[in-house]
Design a protein around this motif. Structure first.
Motif, PDB file in Angstrom:
ATOM      1  N   ILE A  39      10.438 -78.095  13.531  1.00  0.00           N
ATOM      2  CA  ILE A  39      10.086 -79.514  13.517  1.00  0.00           C
ATOM      3  C   ILE A  39       9.116 -79.760  14.671  1.00  0.00           C
ATOM      4  O   ILE A  39       9.146 -79.042  15.669  1.00  0.00           O
ATOM      5  N   THR A  40       8.262 -80.745  14.528  1.00  0.00           N
ATOM      6  CA  THR A  40       7.304 -81.044  15.585  1.00  0.00           C
ATOM      7  C   THR A  40       7.827 -82.178  16.469  1.00  0.00           C
ATOM      8  O   THR A  40       8.768 -82.883  16.105  1.00  0.00           O
ATOM      9  N   VAL A  41       7.173 -82.348  17.593  1.00  0.00           N
ATOM     10  CA  VAL A  41       7.543 -83.428  18.522  1.00  0.00           C
ATOM     11  C   VAL A  41       7.399 -84.776  17.831  1.00  0.00           C
ATOM     12  O   VAL A  41       8.273 -85.638  17.928  1.00  0.00           O
ATOM     13  N   MET A  42       6.305 -84.960  17.104  1.00  0.00           N
ATOM     14  CA  MET A  42       6.082 -86.250  16.439  1.00  0.00           C
ATOM     15  C   MET A  42       7.117 -86.503  15.352  1.00  0.00           C
ATOM     16  O   MET A  42       7.525 -87.638  15.136  1.00  0.00           O
ATOM     17  N   GLU A  43       7.541 -85.459  14.665  1.00  0.00           N
ATOM     18  CA  GLU A  43       8.597 -85.641  13.658  1.00  0.00           C
ATOM     19  C   GLU A  43       9.902 -86.071  14.330  1.00  0.00           C
ATOM     20  O   GLU A  43      10.633 -86.904  13.788  1.00  0.00           O
ATOM     21  N   ILE A  44      10.175 -85.537  15.491  1.00  0.00           N
ATOM     22  CA  ILE A  44      11.373 -85.944  16.235  1.00  0.00           C
ATOM     23  C   ILE A  44      11.239 -87.399  16.657  1.00  0.00           C
ATOM     24  O   ILE A  44      12.160 -88.204  16.467  1.00  0.00           O
ATOM     25  N   LEU A  45      10.091 -87.760  17.235  1.00  0.00           N
ATOM     26  CA  LEU A  45       9.902 -89.124  17.734  1.00  0.00           C
ATOM     27  C   LEU A  45       9.828 -90.162  16.614  1.00  0.00           C
ATOM     28  O   LEU A  45      10.052 -91.341  16.859  1.00  0.00           O
ATOM     29  N   HIS A  46       9.528 -89.724  15.404  1.00  0.00           N
ATOM     30  CA  HIS A  46       9.454 -90.643  14.275  1.00  0.00           C
ATOM     31  C   HIS A  46      10.673 -90.543  13.356  1.00  0.00           C
ATOM     32  O   HIS A  46      10.663 -91.154  12.274  1.00  0.00           O
ATOM     33  N   ALA A  47      11.692 -89.833  13.784  1.00  0.00           N
ATOM     34  CA  ALA A  47      12.920 -89.744  12.988  1.00  0.00           C
ATOM     35  C   ALA A  47      13.529 -91.139  12.846  1.00  0.00           C
ATOM     36  O   ALA A  47      13.575 -91.909  13.802  1.00  0.00           O
ATOM     37  N   SER A  48      13.978 -91.446  11.652  1.00  0.00           N
ATOM     38  CA  SER A  48      14.449 -92.804  11.374  1.00  0.00           C
ATOM     39  C   SER A  48      15.643 -93.193  12.240  1.00  0.00           C
ATOM     40  O   SER A  48      15.727 -94.334  12.708  1.00  0.00           O
ATOM     41  N   ARG A  74      15.657 -84.680  22.965  1.00  0.00           N
ATOM     42  CA  ARG A  74      15.456 -83.404  23.673  1.00  0.00           C
ATOM     43  C   ARG A  74      16.397 -82.324  23.135  1.00  0.00           C
ATOM     44  O   ARG A  74      16.005 -81.162  23.018  1.00  0.00           O
ATOM     45  N   GLU A  75      17.623 -82.697  22.805  1.00  0.00           N
ATOM     46  CA  GLU A  75      18.565 -81.723  22.234  1.00  0.00           C
ATOM     47  C   GLU A  75      18.036 -81.187  20.904  1.00  0.00           C
ATOM     48  O   GLU A  75      18.126 -79.987  20.637  1.00  0.00           O
ATOM     49  N   VAL A  76      17.499 -82.068  20.087  1.00  0.00           N
ATOM     50  CA  VAL A  76      16.919 -81.638  18.811  1.00  0.00           C
ATOM     51  C   VAL A  76      15.743 -80.702  19.083  1.00  0.00           C
ATOM     52  O   VAL A  76      15.596 -79.676  18.412  1.00  0.00           O
ATOM     53  N   GLY A  77      14.921 -81.040  20.059  1.00  0.00           N
ATOM     54  CA  GLY A  77      13.786 -80.198  20.409  1.00  0.00           C
ATOM     55  C   GLY A  77      14.214 -78.806  20.855  1.00  0.00           C
ATOM     56  O   GLY A  77      13.598 -77.817  20.475  1.00  0.00           O
ATOM     57  N   GLN A  78      15.276 -78.747  21.648  1.00  0.00           N
ATOM     58  CA  GLN A  78      15.778 -77.443  22.086  1.00  0.00           C
ATOM     59  C   GLN A  78      16.321 -76.655  20.904  1.00  0.00           C
ATOM     60  O   GLN A  78      16.070 -75.451  20.779  1.00  0.00           O
ATOM     61  N   MET A  87       8.616 -79.585  25.031  1.00  0.00           N
ATOM     62  CA  MET A  87       9.850 -80.055  25.673  1.00  0.00           C
ATOM     63  C   MET A  87       9.520 -80.903  26.898  1.00  0.00           C
ATOM     64  O   MET A  87      10.195 -81.900  27.162  1.00  0.00           O
ATOM     65  N   ASP A  88       8.469 -80.500  27.630  1.00  0.00           N
ATOM     66  CA  ASP A  88       8.028 -81.307  28.775  1.00  0.00           C
ATOM     67  C   ASP A  88       7.605 -82.701  28.308  1.00  0.00           C
ATOM     68  O   ASP A  88       7.925 -83.699  28.942  1.00  0.00           O
ATOM     69  N   TYR A  89       6.899 -82.749  27.188  1.00  0.00           N
ATOM     70  CA  TYR A  89       6.473 -84.046  26.659  1.00  0.00           C
ATOM     71  C   TYR A  89       7.685 -84.887  26.255  1.00  0.00           C
ATOM     72  O   TYR A  89       7.744 -86.082  26.561  1.00  0.00           O
ATOM     73  N   LEU A  90       8.647 -84.272  25.570  1.00  0.00           N
ATOM     74  CA  LEU A  90       9.851 -85.014  25.165  1.00  0.00           C
ATOM     75  C   LEU A  90      10.616 -85.542  26.370  1.00  0.00           C
ATOM     76  O   LEU A  90      11.295 -86.566  26.269  1.00  0.00           O
ATOM     77  N   SER A  91      10.504 -84.859  27.492  1.00  0.00           N
ATOM     78  CA  SER A  91      11.195 -85.279  28.708  1.00  0.00           C
ATOM     79  C   SER A  91      10.376 -86.278  29.528  1.00  0.00           C
ATOM     80  O   SER A  91      10.877 -86.815  30.518  1.00  0.00           O
ATOM     81  N   SER A  92       9.160 -86.528  29.100  1.00  0.00           N
ATOM     82  CA  SER A  92       8.266 -87.365  29.905  1.00  0.00           C
ATOM     83  C   SER A  92       8.492 -88.856  29.661  1.00  0.00           C
ATOM     84  O   SER A  92       9.047 -89.271  28.639  1.00  0.00           O
ATOM     85  N   GLU A  93       8.009 -89.614  30.611  1.00  0.00           N
ATOM     86  CA  GLU A  93       8.049 -91.070  30.490  1.00  0.00           C
ATOM     87  C   GLU A  93       7.092 -91.527  29.381  1.00  0.00           C
ATOM     88  O   GLU A  93       7.323 -92.547  28.740  1.00  0.00           O
ATOM     89  N   THR A  94       6.060 -90.750  29.146  1.00  0.00           N
ATOM     90  CA  THR A  94       5.095 -91.073  28.097  1.00  0.00           C
ATOM     91  C   THR A  94       5.766 -91.085  26.726  1.00  0.00           C
ATOM     92  O   THR A  94       5.514 -91.985  25.918  1.00  0.00           O
ATOM     93  N   ALA A  95       6.616 -90.100  26.461  1.00  0.00           N
ATOM     94  CA  ALA A  95       7.320 -90.051  25.172  1.00  0.00           C
ATOM     95  C   ALA A  95       8.248 -91.253  25.034  1.00  0.00           C
ATOM     96  O   ALA A  95       8.324 -91.872  23.964  1.00  0.00           O
ATOM     97  N   GLU A  96       8.940 -91.603  26.113  1.00  0.00           N
ATOM     98  CA  GLU A  96       9.820 -92.773  26.064  1.00  0.00           C
ATOM     99  C   GLU A  96       9.009 -94.045  25.853  1.00  0.00           C
ATOM    100  O   GLU A  96       9.384 -94.907  25.040  1.00  0.00           O
ATOM    101  N   ASP A  97       7.905 -94.160  26.554  1.00  0.00           N
ATOM    102  CA  ASP A  97       7.035 -95.328  26.376  1.00  0.00           C
ATOM    103  C   ASP A  97       6.549 -95.426  24.930  1.00  0.00           C
ATOM    104  O   ASP A  97       6.449 -96.516  24.367  1.00  0.00           O
TER     105      ASP A  97
END
Length: 181
Positions: A39-48, A74-78, A87-97
């Motif tokens: 799965i990609t980072v964007m798929e994780i961040l866009h999960a319903s 982050r758990e899904v990413g791992q 993983m760094d991106y998922l842990s970043s403030e940018t991803a949360e923003d």
């Protein structure tokens, strides 16, 4: 005749070498494919479920709940074996923003829709959700179309091109009745 046998032997050797190369190349591609994340980072961040959870947390003003949802991301990413950079991106403030920004836009859309059908003002929403400023022109156009429809209903009720306030009020009531269905 000897020359033909030598040429034939060279062709056979080249053919076997080519097939051996293709076999090694296929093995290498299979190994590379095994390392591609599921799965990609964007798929994780866009999960319903993540989006719904973050949206509810934003609506409630609960920063801890947002952090909990990001921890789950982050758990899904791992588990998906994402790269260290992802993983760094998922842990970043940018991803949360990013997820909070999208949640606020969704909240704006939901609130706008409710106010649109209820014939309520949306200026407060524009102040509350500046993240949706690129949607403001579109929502204003929708409001204009809605008001034009109500005007047409009032014209039909009154039978006049310039309906009176009573016809406009009746048109608004019909709009609200239709919207509640």
């Amino acid at each position: 005749m000897k020359k033909a046998l030598v040429v034939l032997a060279i062709i056979v050797a080249a053919t076997f070498s080519w097939f051996a190369y293709l076999s090694l190349d296929a093995d290498k591609r299979d190994q590379d494919a095994a390392q591609v994340p599921l799965i990609t980072v964007m798929e994780i961040l866009h999960a319903s479920d993540l989006q719904a959870g973050v949206k509810q947390a934003v609506k409630n003003g609960n920063e801890e709940e947002i952090d909990a949802w990001m921890a789950q991301a982050r758990e899904v990413g791992q588990a998906a074996n994402l790269s260290p950079e992802d993983m760094d991106y998922l842990s970043s403030e940018t991803a949360e923003d990013y997820v909070v920004f999208n949640a606020k836009r969704q909240l704006y859309n939901e609130a706008f829709e409710a106010r649109y059908y209820a014939l309520e003002d949306v200026d407060v929403l524009k102040e509350q959700y500046p993240e949706a400023k690129d949607l403001f022109a579109r929502t204003d156009a929708l409001i204009e179309k809605r008001d034009a429809i109500i005007q047409q209903i009032a014209v039909a009720i009154s039978g006049s091109e310039q309906p009176d306030e009573a016809a406009l009020e009746e048109a608004r009531k019909q709009w609200l009745a239709q919207a509640s269905n």
